[in-house]
Scaffold this motif. Sequence first.
Motif, PDB file in Angstrom:
ATOM      1  N   TYR A   1      -9.699  -7.995  -2.495  1.00 17.96           N
ATOM      2  CA  TYR A   1      -8.596  -7.102  -2.135  1.00 17.96           C
ATOM      3  C   TYR A   1      -9.044  -5.646  -2.266  1.00 17.96           C
ATOM      4  O   TYR A   1      -8.774  -4.814  -1.395  1.00 17.96           O
ATOM      5  CB  TYR A   1      -7.411  -7.395  -3.073  1.00 17.96           C
TER       6      TYR A   1
ATOM      7  N   GLN B   1     -10.518   3.034   3.244  1.00 14.68           N
ATOM      8  CA  GLN B   1     -10.780   4.441   2.903  1.00 14.68           C
ATOM      9  C   GLN B   1     -11.915   5.024   3.735  1.00 14.68           C
ATOM     10  O   GLN B   1     -12.235   6.200   3.607  1.00 14.68           O
ATOM     11  CB  GLN B   1     -11.174   4.576   1.428  1.00 14.68           C
TER      12      GLN B   1
ATOM     13  N   ASP C   1      -4.494  -1.345 -17.570  1.00 15.36           N
ATOM     14  CA  ASP C   1      -3.204  -1.449 -16.882  1.00 15.36           C
ATOM     15  C   ASP C   1      -2.387  -0.211 -17.260  1.00 15.36           C
ATOM     16  O   ASP C   1      -2.122   0.017 -18.445  1.00 15.36           O
ATOM     17  CB  ASP C   1      -2.508  -2.736 -17.352  1.00 15.36           C
ATOM     18  N   PHE C   2      -1.997   0.553 -16.260  1.00 13.49           N
ATOM     19  CA  PHE C   2      -1.211   1.766 -16.528  1.00 13.49           C
ATOM     20  C   PHE C   2       0.036   1.433 -17.351  1.00 13.49           C
ATOM     21  O   PHE C   2       0.464   2.215 -18.208  1.00 13.49           O
ATOM     22  CB  PHE C   2      -0.815   2.405 -15.194  1.00 13.49           C
ATOM     23  N   MET C   3       0.616   0.259 -17.097  1.00 16.89           N
ATOM     24  CA  MET C   3       1.857  -0.092 -17.778  1.00 16.89           C
ATOM     25  C   MET C   3       1.616  -0.422 -19.244  1.00 16.89           C
ATOM     26  O   MET C   3       2.565  -0.537 -20.023  1.00 16.89           O
ATOM     27  CB  MET C   3       2.533  -1.286 -17.070  1.00 16.89           C
TER      28      MET C   3
ATOM     29  N   ILE D   1      -8.815 -10.251  -6.771  1.00 13.40           N
ATOM     30  CA  ILE D   1      -8.594  -8.801  -6.684  1.00 13.40           C
ATOM     31  C   ILE D   1      -9.848  -8.080  -6.169  1.00 13.40           C
ATOM     32  O   ILE D   1      -9.747  -7.050  -5.505  1.00 13.40           O
ATOM     33  CB  ILE D   1      -8.116  -8.220  -8.041  1.00 13.40           C
TER      34      ILE D   1
ATOM     35  N   LEU E   1      -6.799  -1.817 -12.795  1.00 15.79           N
ATOM     36  CA  LEU E   1      -6.665  -3.156 -13.390  1.00 15.79           C
ATOM     37  C   LEU E   1      -8.002  -3.870 -13.395  1.00 15.79           C
ATOM     38  O   LEU E   1      -8.293  -4.677 -14.264  1.00 15.79           O
ATOM     39  CB  LEU E   1      -5.686  -3.997 -12.563  1.00 15.79           C
ATOM     40  N   ASN E   2      -8.812  -3.569 -12.391  1.00 16.56           N
ATOM     41  CA  ASN E   2     -10.115  -4.219 -12.261  1.00 16.56           C
ATOM     42  C   ASN E   2     -11.133  -3.145 -11.877  1.00 16.56           C
ATOM     43  O   ASN E   2     -11.266  -2.814 -10.715  1.00 16.56           O
ATOM     44  CB  ASN E   2     -10.022  -5.307 -11.185  1.00 16.56           C
TER      45      ASN E   2
ATOM     46  N   VAL F   1      -0.497   2.235  -4.938  1.00 12.04           N
ATOM     47  CA  VAL F   1      -0.388   1.459  -6.180  1.00 12.04           C
ATOM     48  C   VAL F   1       1.039   0.932  -6.356  1.00 12.04           C
ATOM     49  O   VAL F   1       1.241  -0.228  -6.703  1.00 12.04           O
ATOM     50  CB  VAL F   1      -0.810   2.319  -7.395  1.00 12.04           C
TER      51      VAL F   1
HETATM   52  C1  LIG Z   1      -4.676  -0.763  -2.608  1.00 12.06           C
HETATM   53  S1  LIG Z   1      -5.618  -0.354  -4.022  1.00 12.06           S
HETATM   54  C2  LIG Z   1      -5.516   1.392  -3.820  1.00 12.06           C
HETATM   55  C3  LIG Z   1      -6.760   2.084  -4.184  1.00 12.06           C
HETATM   56  C4  LIG Z   1      -6.825   3.573  -3.941  1.00 12.06           C
HETATM   57  N1  LIG Z   1      -5.998   4.280  -4.894  1.00 12.06           N
HETATM   58  C5  LIG Z   1      -6.469   3.951  -2.531  1.00 12.06           C
HETATM   59  O1  LIG Z   1      -5.613   4.817  -2.338  1.00 12.06           O
HETATM   60  O2  LIG Z   1      -7.073   3.407  -1.596  1.00 12.06           O
HETATM   61  C6  LIG Z   1      -4.502  -0.587  -5.368  1.00 12.06           C
HETATM   62  C7  LIG Z   1      -5.199  -0.557  -6.702  1.00 12.06           C
HETATM   63  O3  LIG Z   1      -4.220  -0.305  -7.704  1.00 12.06           O
HETATM   64  C8  LIG Z   1      -4.604  -0.999  -8.846  1.00 12.06           C
HETATM   65  N2  LIG Z   1      -3.428  -1.151  -9.716  1.00 12.06           N
HETATM   66  C9  LIG Z   1      -2.257  -1.743  -9.402  1.00 12.06           C
HETATM   67  N3  LIG Z   1      -1.424  -1.716 -10.466  1.00 12.06           N
HETATM   68  C10 LIG Z   1      -2.083  -1.088 -11.458  1.00 12.06           C
HETATM   69  C11 LIG Z   1      -1.759  -0.787 -12.813  1.00 12.06           C
HETATM   70  N4  LIG Z   1      -0.588  -1.149 -13.356  1.00 12.06           N
HETATM   71  N5  LIG Z   1      -2.677  -0.138 -13.566  1.00 12.06           N
HETATM   72  C12 LIG Z   1      -3.883   0.210 -13.045  1.00 12.06           C
HETATM   73  N6  LIG Z   1      -4.250  -0.064 -11.771  1.00 12.06           N
HETATM   74  C13 LIG Z   1      -3.364  -0.709 -10.984  1.00 12.06           C
HETATM   75  C14 LIG Z   1      -5.142  -2.314  -8.300  1.00 12.06           C
HETATM   76  O4  LIG Z   1      -5.993  -2.963  -9.223  1.00 12.06           O
HETATM   77  C15 LIG Z   1      -5.875  -1.861  -7.047  1.00 12.06           C
HETATM   78  O5  LIG Z   1      -7.245  -1.640  -7.277  1.00 12.06           O
END
Ligand SMILES: C[S@@+](CC[C@H](N)C(=O)[O-])C[C@H]1O[C@@H](n2cnc3c(N)ncnc32)[C@H](O)[C@@H]1O
Length: 292
Positions: free
Chosen positions: A73, A81, A150-152, A70, A139-140, A172
Amino acid sequence: MTIKKKSRVTSLAAGRPPTARKPKSISRKATKALINTHHVLEKKKAQAIAKGDRAAEIAIESEIDALGGIEKYQLASLQGQRLDRGGDSSHILMEWLNSMDSTISSSAGAHLKMLEVGALSTKNACSASGFFDVERIDLNSQSDGILQQDFMKRPLPKDDSERFDIISLSLVLNFVPDAMGRGAMLLRTLDFLKQPDTQYSSGLRTFFPSLFMVLPAPCVTNSRYMNESHLETIMNALGYVKAQSKITHKLVYHLWVRKSGVQCPPATFKKTELRPGHSRNNFAVVLSGSSG
Ligand SMILES: C[S@@+](CC[C@H](N)C(=O)[O-])C[C@H]1O[C@@H](n2cnc3c(N)ncnc32)[C@H](O)[C@@H]1O
């Protein structure tokens, strides 16, 4: 309350916590490939878990690790961004709010709370605006101002003081590997947002409480199971009304304002083919339950 003039992040380094080492830049093509491969592997992993296939799950996990996990990623997402690659998505939200500047300025004393889910930086446009008290989760976590959560699994608010005026789900929802999980995430936003009848001054009422959602454009423009009107039907069933939207060749941005309760009985949305064709993607949202 006034909106401070946007202090645009001028370089990737400016959006990075001071303690972090400068990561190597990844090319645009490699960034896209890495993000796509990560999504595909996460989806395969979710399928293996659903089937109870532990061996496949472990094999896919090691493929994800080999890609850099991650962290790599997120680094690729941060590269996306960069201003020269379109900038962070929240500058669109701030553009929409700035267009209401005079009305919002007259709403002195408003104290708006934002929950930014999937936060990669503490210095993006919505944080830099000074307009919101931002709580950031990921998440990280990549930085001190971002809670690893984790939002969930975030504990439900005890009362309105723990609810938010706006939730940001930028890139997300498409990270969630399955359609049911996406539906559950959308439903869960309702638990953390203030109620539709929250008292705002008339200017703010146009925009809050709301969900700022960003998706890769093809999720809406080229999915077998999703299009703009289907997305709107799902969001309407959750009590959201589209207040703003914008589409670029890469991303689709929406501001969904919470206007009413969830339809009763809650609507069910299955995975139904809306746009047949070989070159489509399978992005879908399935809703099958009641709200919290
Ligand atoms: C593609 S990045 C997007 C980052 C930023 N918000 C943007 O618009 O560029 C997706 C992020 O969502 C986070 N994410 C995905 N599911 C999540 C969850 N259930 N709770 C918290 N963070 C989550 C991932 O860890 C990742 O860092």
